[in-house]
Enzyme design. Structure first.
Site, mmCIF file in Angstrom:
data_model
loop_
_atom_site.group_PDB
_atom_site.id
_atom_site.type_symbol
_atom_site.label_atom_id
_atom_site.label_comp_id
_atom_site.label_asym_id
_atom_site.label_seq_id
_atom_site.Cartn_x
_atom_site.Cartn_y
_atom_site.Cartn_z
ATOM 1 N N GLU A 1 -48.177 20.287 46.148
ATOM 2 C CA GLU A 1 -47.600 19.592 44.996
ATOM 3 C C GLU A 1 -46.499 18.644 45.453
ATOM 4 O OE1 GLU A 1 -48.123 19.377 41.825
ATOM 5 O OE2 GLU A 1 -49.248 21.145 41.160
ATOM 6 N N HIS B 1 -56.171 15.654 43.471
ATOM 7 C CA HIS B 1 -56.675 16.617 42.493
ATOM 8 C C HIS B 1 -57.746 15.986 41.599
ATOM 9 C CE1 HIS B 1 -55.447 20.024 39.472
ATOM 10 N NE2 HIS B 1 -56.695 20.128 39.882
ATOM 11 N N ASP C 1 -53.882 13.477 38.742
ATOM 12 C CA ASP C 1 -52.964 13.338 39.874
ATOM 13 C C ASP C 1 -53.727 13.238 41.200
ATOM 14 O OD1 ASP C 1 -53.599 16.057 39.148
ATOM 15 O OD2 ASP C 1 -52.157 16.751 40.639
#
Length: 221
Positions: free
Chosen positions: A147, A189, A199
Protein backbone atom coordinates in the site's frame (compact mmCIF):
# COMPACT_ATOMS: atom_id res chain seq x y z
CA UNK A 1 37.71 -65.90 -29.16
CA UNK A 2 39.28 -65.64 -25.68
CA UNK A 3 40.10 -61.98 -26.23
CA UNK A 4 36.55 -61.29 -27.43
CA UNK A 5 35.05 -63.04 -24.38
CA UNK A 6 37.37 -61.12 -22.07
CA UNK A 7 36.31 -57.88 -23.77
CA UNK A 8 32.64 -58.76 -23.41
CA UNK A 9 33.15 -59.64 -19.74
CA UNK A 10 34.85 -56.29 -19.26
CA UNK A 11 31.98 -54.50 -20.97
CA UNK A 12 29.51 -56.30 -18.74
CA UNK A 13 31.51 -55.31 -15.66
CA UNK A 14 31.52 -51.69 -16.82
CA UNK A 15 27.80 -51.94 -17.55
CA UNK A 16 27.06 -53.35 -14.11
CA UNK A 17 29.24 -50.69 -12.49
CA UNK A 18 27.45 -47.93 -14.44
CA UNK A 19 24.09 -49.40 -13.44
CA UNK A 20 25.08 -49.49 -9.79
CA UNK A 21 26.47 -45.94 -9.86
CA UNK A 22 23.49 -44.67 -11.85
CA UNK A 23 21.07 -46.42 -9.50
CA UNK A 24 22.82 -44.90 -6.49
CA UNK A 25 22.66 -41.43 -8.07
CA UNK A 26 18.98 -41.89 -8.87
CA UNK A 27 18.31 -43.06 -5.32
CA UNK A 28 20.16 -40.03 -3.96
CA UNK A 29 18.16 -37.76 -6.25
CA UNK A 30 14.93 -39.37 -5.10
CA UNK A 31 16.01 -38.92 -1.49
CA UNK A 32 16.65 -35.21 -2.09
CA UNK A 33 13.24 -34.79 -3.73
CA UNK A 34 11.58 -36.67 -0.86
CA UNK A 35 13.39 -34.50 1.69
CA UNK A 36 12.32 -31.30 -0.08
CA UNK A 37 8.74 -32.52 -0.25
CA UNK A 38 8.78 -33.34 3.47
CA UNK A 39 10.19 -29.87 4.17
CA UNK A 40 7.18 -28.39 2.41
CA UNK A 41 4.66 -30.64 4.10
CA UNK A 42 5.85 -31.21 7.67
CA UNK A 43 4.41 -27.96 9.01
CA UNK A 44 0.93 -28.97 7.82
CA UNK A 45 0.81 -31.92 10.24
CA UNK A 46 -1.86 -31.21 12.91
CA UNK A 47 -0.32 -29.57 15.96
CA UNK A 48 2.89 -28.59 14.18
CA UNK A 49 3.66 -24.96 13.37
CA UNK A 50 6.68 -23.54 11.63
CA UNK A 51 8.79 -21.60 14.16
CA UNK A 52 8.36 -17.83 13.90
CA UNK A 53 9.94 -14.96 15.75
CA UNK A 54 7.44 -12.42 17.01
CA UNK A 55 7.95 -8.99 15.48
CA UNK A 56 10.40 -10.20 12.82
CA UNK A 57 10.35 -8.30 9.51
CA UNK A 58 11.32 -9.46 6.04
CA UNK A 59 12.68 -6.07 5.00
CA UNK A 60 15.32 -4.47 7.19
CA UNK A 61 13.96 -0.95 6.72
CA UNK A 62 10.46 -1.82 7.94
CA UNK A 63 8.76 -1.39 11.30
CA UNK A 64 6.54 -4.26 12.44
CA UNK A 65 2.89 -3.67 13.32
CA UNK A 66 0.76 -6.81 13.23
CA UNK A 67 -2.45 -6.93 11.20
CA UNK A 68 -5.51 -8.63 12.63
CA UNK A 69 -5.44 -12.41 12.25
CA UNK A 70 -8.70 -12.24 10.29
CA UNK A 71 -7.07 -10.22 7.51
CA UNK A 72 -4.55 -12.83 6.38
CA UNK A 73 -3.94 -16.58 6.22
CA UNK A 74 -1.02 -18.54 7.62
CA UNK A 75 1.10 -20.18 4.92
CA UNK A 76 4.66 -21.24 4.13
CA UNK A 77 5.42 -19.37 0.94
CA UNK A 78 7.15 -19.83 -1.40
CA UNK A 79 7.16 -23.58 -0.60
CA UNK A 80 3.39 -24.01 -0.73
CA UNK A 81 2.55 -21.07 -3.03
CA UNK A 82 5.16 -19.62 -5.37
CA UNK A 83 5.57 -15.83 -5.24
CA UNK A 84 5.90 -14.25 -8.68
CA UNK A 85 4.19 -10.88 -8.39
CA UNK A 86 4.11 -7.56 -6.53
CA UNK A 87 0.81 -5.67 -6.44
CA UNK A 88 0.78 -1.89 -5.95
CA UNK A 89 -2.07 -0.30 -3.96
CA UNK A 90 -3.00 3.20 -2.80
CA UNK A 91 -4.60 3.61 0.62
CA UNK A 92 -7.23 6.24 -0.25
CA UNK A 93 -6.48 7.71 3.15
CA UNK A 94 -3.68 8.46 5.57
CA UNK A 95 -0.91 6.13 6.64
CA UNK A 96 -2.33 5.83 10.15
CA UNK A 97 -5.85 5.14 8.91
CA UNK A 98 -4.54 2.26 6.77
CA UNK A 99 -2.69 0.76 9.74
CA UNK A 100 -5.82 1.07 11.86
CA UNK A 101 -7.98 -0.56 9.16
CA UNK A 102 -5.64 -3.53 8.82
CA UNK A 103 -5.68 -4.02 12.59
CA UNK A 104 -9.49 -4.12 12.53
CA UNK A 105 -10.78 -7.74 12.52
CA UNK A 106 -13.90 -6.62 10.69
CA UNK A 107 -11.97 -5.11 7.77
CA UNK A 108 -11.20 -8.51 6.20
CA UNK A 109 -8.30 -7.12 4.14
CA UNK A 110 -4.70 -6.08 4.53
CA UNK A 111 -1.42 -5.80 2.63
CA UNK A 112 2.03 -6.98 3.63
CA UNK A 113 3.49 -3.45 3.62
CA UNK A 114 2.45 0.19 3.81
CA UNK A 115 4.74 2.92 2.45
CA UNK A 116 4.24 6.48 3.67
CA UNK A 117 4.70 9.74 1.80
CA UNK A 118 7.80 10.33 3.93
CA UNK A 119 9.25 6.98 2.85
CA UNK A 120 8.64 5.09 6.10
CA UNK A 121 7.65 1.44 5.75
CA UNK A 122 5.48 -0.63 8.05
CA UNK A 123 5.17 -4.39 7.62
CA UNK A 124 1.92 -5.90 8.91
CA UNK A 125 2.01 -9.44 7.50
CA UNK A 126 4.97 -11.76 6.92
CA UNK A 127 5.81 -12.43 3.29
CA UNK A 128 5.46 -16.16 3.85
CA UNK A 129 1.76 -15.63 4.73
CA UNK A 130 -1.15 -14.85 2.40
CA UNK A 131 -2.56 -11.34 2.77
CA UNK A 132 -6.13 -10.57 1.72
CA UNK A 133 -5.29 -7.62 -0.50
CA UNK A 134 -6.03 -8.39 -4.15
CA UNK A 135 -9.67 -9.49 -4.06
CA UNK A 136 -8.64 -12.63 -5.97
CA UNK A 137 -7.56 -15.79 -4.16
CA UNK A 138 -5.01 -16.90 -6.76
CA UNK A 139 -3.40 -13.46 -6.89
CA UNK A 140 -3.35 -13.24 -3.10
CA UNK A 141 -1.51 -16.54 -2.86
CA UNK A 142 1.15 -15.65 -5.44
CA UNK A 143 1.85 -11.98 -4.61
CA UNK A 144 3.19 -9.45 -2.14
CA UNK A 145 0.92 -6.44 -1.58
CA UNK A 146 2.25 -2.92 -0.97
CA UNK A 147 0.00 0.00 0.00
CA UNK A 148 1.05 3.60 -0.62
CA UNK A 149 -0.28 6.50 1.43
CA UNK A 150 -2.45 8.90 -0.53
CA UNK A 151 -5.32 9.29 -2.97
CA UNK A 152 -5.41 8.14 -6.59
CA UNK A 153 -6.60 11.55 -7.85
CA UNK A 154 -3.84 13.55 -6.12
CA UNK A 155 -0.52 13.18 -7.94
CA UNK A 156 1.19 15.31 -5.30
CA UNK A 157 0.67 12.45 -2.82
CA UNK A 158 3.20 10.30 -4.69
CA UNK A 159 6.37 11.86 -3.33
CA UNK A 160 10.00 11.27 -4.27
CA UNK A 161 10.55 9.67 -0.85
CA UNK A 162 7.66 7.27 -1.42
CA UNK A 163 8.77 6.21 -4.89
CA UNK A 164 12.37 5.65 -3.82
CA UNK A 165 11.52 3.82 -0.61
CA UNK A 166 8.93 1.60 -2.29
CA UNK A 167 11.31 0.87 -5.17
CA UNK A 168 14.01 -0.34 -2.77
CA UNK A 169 11.47 -2.56 -1.03
CA UNK A 170 10.15 -4.00 -4.29
CA UNK A 171 13.69 -4.54 -5.60
CA UNK A 172 14.47 -6.60 -2.52
CA UNK A 173 11.27 -8.64 -2.91
CA UNK A 174 12.03 -9.26 -6.59
CA UNK A 175 15.56 -10.38 -5.76
CA UNK A 176 14.38 -12.69 -3.00
CA UNK A 177 11.86 -14.54 -5.17
CA UNK A 178 13.52 -14.04 -8.57
CA UNK A 179 10.63 -11.93 -9.86
CA UNK A 180 11.27 -10.14 -13.18
CA UNK A 181 11.14 -6.35 -12.96
CA UNK A 182 8.48 -5.70 -15.57
CA UNK A 183 4.80 -4.79 -15.88
CA UNK A 184 3.71 -8.40 -16.12
CA UNK A 185 4.98 -9.13 -12.62
CA UNK A 186 4.71 -5.72 -10.93
CA UNK A 187 1.11 -4.63 -11.39
CA UNK A 188 -1.55 -2.33 -9.98
CA UNK A 189 -4.59 -3.45 -8.03
CA UNK A 190 -6.75 -2.38 -10.96
CA UNK A 191 -5.11 -5.07 -13.12
CA UNK A 192 -6.18 -7.96 -10.89
CA UNK A 193 -8.97 -9.96 -12.56
CA UNK A 194 -12.36 -9.47 -10.95
CA UNK A 195 -11.40 -6.41 -8.92
CA UNK A 196 -13.48 -3.24 -8.66
CA UNK A 197 -10.54 -1.09 -7.52
CA UNK A 198 -8.85 1.61 -9.59
CA UNK A 199 -5.59 2.05 -7.66
CA UNK A 200 -2.88 3.05 -8.07
CA UNK A 201 -4.63 5.29 -10.59
CA UNK A 202 -3.55 7.32 -13.64
CA UNK A 203 -1.04 9.48 -11.73
CA UNK A 204 1.16 6.60 -10.63
CA UNK A 205 4.34 6.87 -12.71
CA UNK A 206 5.08 3.29 -13.75
CA UNK A 207 8.08 4.15 -15.93
CA UNK A 208 9.70 6.02 -13.08
CA UNK A 209 8.88 3.29 -10.58
CA UNK A 210 10.32 0.45 -12.65
CA UNK A 211 13.43 2.49 -13.41
CA UNK A 212 13.98 3.06 -9.69
CA UNK A 213 13.44 -0.63 -8.94
CA UNK A 214 15.99 -1.68 -11.55
CA UNK A 215 18.48 0.86 -10.24
CA UNK A 216 17.97 -0.31 -6.65
CA UNK A 217 18.35 -3.95 -7.64
CA UNK A 218 21.49 -3.26 -9.66
CA UNK A 219 23.11 -1.19 -6.91
CA UNK A 220 22.36 -3.89 -4.33
CA UNK A 221 23.85 -6.55 -6.59
Amino acid sequence: MGEKRASEDGDRRIGRRALIVGGAAAAAGTAVLARDELARLWWRIPGVEKPRKQGAVDYAGARWVAASDTNWRRADRPDDYGIDMVIVHVTQGSFDSAVKAFQDPGHKASTHYIVGQDGRITQMIRELDVAYHAGNRDYNERSIGIEHEGFVDRPEDFTDEMYESSARLTARICARYDIPVDREHIIGHIEVPGTDHTDPGPHWDWNRYLKLIRRARTSRT
